[in-house]
Design an enzyme around this catalytic site. Structure first.
Site, PDB file in Angstrom:
ATOM      1  N   LYS A 170       0.849  -1.192   0.000  1.00 57.93           N
ATOM      2  CA  LYS A 170       0.000   0.000   0.000  1.00 57.93           C
ATOM      3  C   LYS A 170       0.882   1.238   0.000  1.00 57.93           C
ATOM      4  CE  LYS A 170      -1.960   2.563   3.245  1.00 57.93           C
ATOM      5  NZ  LYS A 170      -1.992   3.897   2.596  1.00 57.93           N
ATOM      6  N   GLY A 201      -5.051   3.188  -1.123  1.00 59.51           N
ATOM      7  CA  GLY A 201      -6.204   3.557  -0.314  1.00 59.51           C
ATOM      8  C   GLY A 201      -5.792   4.205   0.985  1.00 59.51           C
ATOM      9  N   GLY A 203      -5.212   4.686   5.086  1.00 61.93           N
ATOM     10  CA  GLY A 203      -4.691   3.874   6.165  1.00 61.93           C
ATOM     11  C   GLY A 203      -5.745   3.216   7.027  1.00 61.93           C
ATOM     12  N   PRO A 204      -6.753   3.983   7.504  1.00 65.86           N
ATOM     13  CA  PRO A 204      -7.765   3.372   8.371  1.00 65.86           C
ATOM     14  C   PRO A 204      -8.623   2.316   7.683  1.00 65.86           C
ATOM     15  CG  PRO A 204      -7.718   5.764   8.643  1.00 65.86           C
ATOM     16  CD  PRO A 204      -6.871   5.455   7.450  1.00 65.86           C
ATOM     17  N   VAL A 206      -7.674   0.494   4.105  1.00 60.82           N
ATOM     18  CA  VAL A 206      -6.807  -0.495   3.469  1.00 60.82           C
ATOM     19  C   VAL A 206      -5.692  -0.929   4.417  1.00 60.82           C
ATOM     20  CG1 VAL A 206      -5.157  -0.868   1.587  1.00 60.82           C
ATOM     21  CG2 VAL A 206      -7.334   0.274   1.139  1.00 60.82           C
ATOM     22  N   GLY A 207      -5.036   0.038   5.061  1.00 62.56           N
ATOM     23  CA  GLY A 207      -3.938  -0.295   5.956  1.00 62.56           C
ATOM     24  C   GLY A 207      -4.369  -1.192   7.100  1.00 62.56           C
ATOM     25  N   GLU A 245       9.539   1.421  11.231  1.00 63.74           N
ATOM     26  CA  GLU A 245      10.469   2.551  11.224  1.00 63.74           C
ATOM     27  C   GLU A 245       9.623   3.790  11.421  1.00 63.74           C
ATOM     28  OE1 GLU A 245      11.884   5.836  10.167  1.00 63.74           O
ATOM     29  OE2 GLU A 245      11.968   5.036   8.140  1.00 63.74           O
ATOM     30  N   CYS A 282      12.792  11.448   8.257  1.00 68.40           N
ATOM     31  CA  CYS A 282      12.649  10.952   9.629  1.00 68.40           C
ATOM     32  C   CYS A 282      13.959  11.004  10.398  1.00 68.40           C
ATOM     33  CB  CYS A 282      12.097   9.536   9.613  1.00 68.40           C
ATOM     34  SG  CYS A 282      13.022   8.409   8.541  1.00 68.40           S
ATOM     35  N   GLU A 382       8.429  15.659  16.800  1.00 65.33           N
ATOM     36  CA  GLU A 382       8.849  15.624  15.403  1.00 65.33           C
ATOM     37  C   GLU A 382       8.014  16.609  14.586  1.00 65.33           C
ATOM     38  OE1 GLU A 382      10.219  12.219  12.316  1.00 65.33           O
ATOM     39  OE2 GLU A 382       8.208  11.957  13.155  1.00 65.33           O
TER      40      GLU A 382
END
Length: 475
Positions: A170, A201, A203-204, A206-207, A245, A282, A382
């Site tokens: 994804k 798609g 995250g909430p 498909v992920g 990560e 990151c 961050e």
């Protein structure tokens, strides 16, 4: 820019079970440049079951054959490198020079490296009366970020292919187009049906479906710590392996035993590291620790360097910084800049105003704060934008303590008067990697973090172990 209407599943392009499309926005122009399908749980199920069906055959394919396929994929990536660079530049806003050198060429290097690692699966080990063998872990779900989109996908896909795993990928909904090109390349390279599957798609939707599916054996995720916690929770009931990560707030210590020229070089290195990719990295060294009596010197060097960087449109060959990836990311960064001002940090350069000459696009002025203490939010959270903090320290012991005083531990750096001095400090920093005196990034080295920066490792031989089960056969 090409739009896509289908997913790549089981070796072919298929319609989604959803009719919703996601718009891809050029962050420099704020205009729609393409659309991709927005999948659902049924699309994920189709992809996972295709990967499951392909796993036995692919995992038993001789390592030399898997290596040949990985090399073909690498060659095809190389043939389309200019196209990929243009696509990533448009969907991410990355300056074209960076989009080619880092976002497009480095994934080729990373992919090709794993052809040589396929043979690791053939390395049996004898211990006493035991034969220890390696087997591929199974079906993998790969959930990817938008900041280095193709590079991060390759960092998961390449070692998984080498180990004999099958996968569902994804891409981020912000930068999905490069992943569709990769799917075209996988198809052209002759990757067997079901080994590589692509579903785009949210995250909430498909992920999360990729994390809870009972036929998925392993989840690898790159993104925020908040999302990483959610993924770990979703994967826990079925005891899937999870490699993550996550976030970072990386320190760099400059020691006091440097000449003025060396000191300036070190400060400029830190500024360039943070501002690269418009701060959307990151591992960015966003906390620069300098001797208190050299703070004014650091401020002057940082100001001159940052204000000499060109903010430009992605197509500008001379631009060092482009826009933020999205309106949401721009708003997040501007909010943090205002927080830094409100917290009383000294604004050395930049601020909340748009860079000069830009009336549209998600641009943020490269910003440097000084007189920062490690309890300020801008020093602990961050920001993920072109914003850095300079913190003064009284002695080296304090610098090391402050450097380690963070919930994160992804990256770090030290610039000292000698390699040995730098190495001694590096051993005391609680982070997954340390750059000493400007050392270069190395794909052969493991990449990953301590603490809330995640678990597991990507790149190098260490990444292979994330996709391997070890079996002991007692003879």
């Amino acid at each position: 820019m090409k739009s896509y209407s289908q997913f790549y599943i089981n070796g072919g392009w298929v319609d989604s079970h959803s009719s919703t499309l996601t718009s891809v926005i050029n962050p420099a122009t704020e205009a729609q440049i393409a659309t991709v399908p927005e999948g659902n749980a049924q699309d994920v199920d189709d992809a996972v079951m295709a990967a499951r069906a392909a796993f036995e055959s692919w995992s038993n394919t001789p390592s030399a054959e898997r290596a040949d396929i990985i090399r073909r994929v690498s060659d095809l990536l190389e043939q389309r490198v200019d196209e990929i660079a243009a696509v990533i530049s448009a969907e991410l806003g990355s300056p074209i020079a960076h989009a080619k050198a880092v976002q497009s060429e480095e994934p080729i290097e990373g992919m090709r490296m794993y052809a040589d690692f396929c043979s690791m699966m053939d390395e049996d080990q004898e211990e006493g009366n035991s034969l220890i063998v390696k087997e591929a872990i199974g079906v993998c779900s790969f959930i990817n970020p938008w900041n280095y989109p193709l590079l991060q996908i390759v960092g998961k896909v390449a070692p998984a292919l080498a180990a004999g795993c099958t996968m569902v990928v994804k891409p981020s909904e912000v930068t999905p187009l490069n992943a569709f090109i990769l799917a075209e390349i996988m198809d052209e390279a002759g990757v067997p049906a079901g080994v590589f599957n692509l579903v785009s798609g949210l995250g909430p939707v498909v992920g999360e479906a990729m994390c809870v599916h009972p036929e998925v054996d392993m989840v690898s995720f790159t993104g925020s710590t908040r999302a990483g916690v959610r993924i770990a929770e979703l994967a826990a009931p079925s005891v899937k392996r999870v490699c993550q990560e996550l976030g970072g707030k990386s320190p760099m210590i400059i020691t006091e035993d440097l000449s003025a020229e060396e000191f300036a070089t070190a400060v400029e290195y830190a500024m360039g590291d943070v501002m690269f990719n418009s701060g959307q990295t990151c591992t960015a060294l966003t906390r620069l620790l300098v001797p208190a009596y050299r703070l004014a010197e650091a401020n002057a060097v940082a100001k001159a360097y940052v204000e000499g960087l060109k903010v430009g449109e992605p197509g500008d060959e001379e631009a060092f910084l482009g826009p933020m990836s999205s309106a949401q990311q721009r708003n997040t960064v501007l909010n943090y800049i205002q927080i830094g001002i409100d917290e009383g940090a000294e604004l050395v350069s930049g601020g909340v105003e748009r860079p000069a000459g830009f009336s549209q696009g998600y641009y943020v002025s490269p910003t440097v704060f000084s007189q920062v203490n490690n309890q300020m939010r801008i020093a602990r959270e961050e920001i993920f934008g072109p914003v850095t903090c300079i913190l003064p320290y009284q002695n080296l012991a304090e610098a090391i303590t402050v450097a380690n005083d963070t919930p994160y531990g992804l990256s770090s750096a030290v610039w000292a008067g000698s390699k040995d001095a730098g190495l001694a400090i590096a051993r005391k920093l609680r982070a997954g990697q340390v750059y000493v005196n400007g050392g270069e990034y190395n794909f052969l080295a493991p990449f990953g973090g301590y603490k809330q920066s995640g678990n597991g490792r990507e790149w190098g031989r260490e990444a292979m172990h994330e996709f391997i089960e070890v079996k002991a056969i007692q003879l």
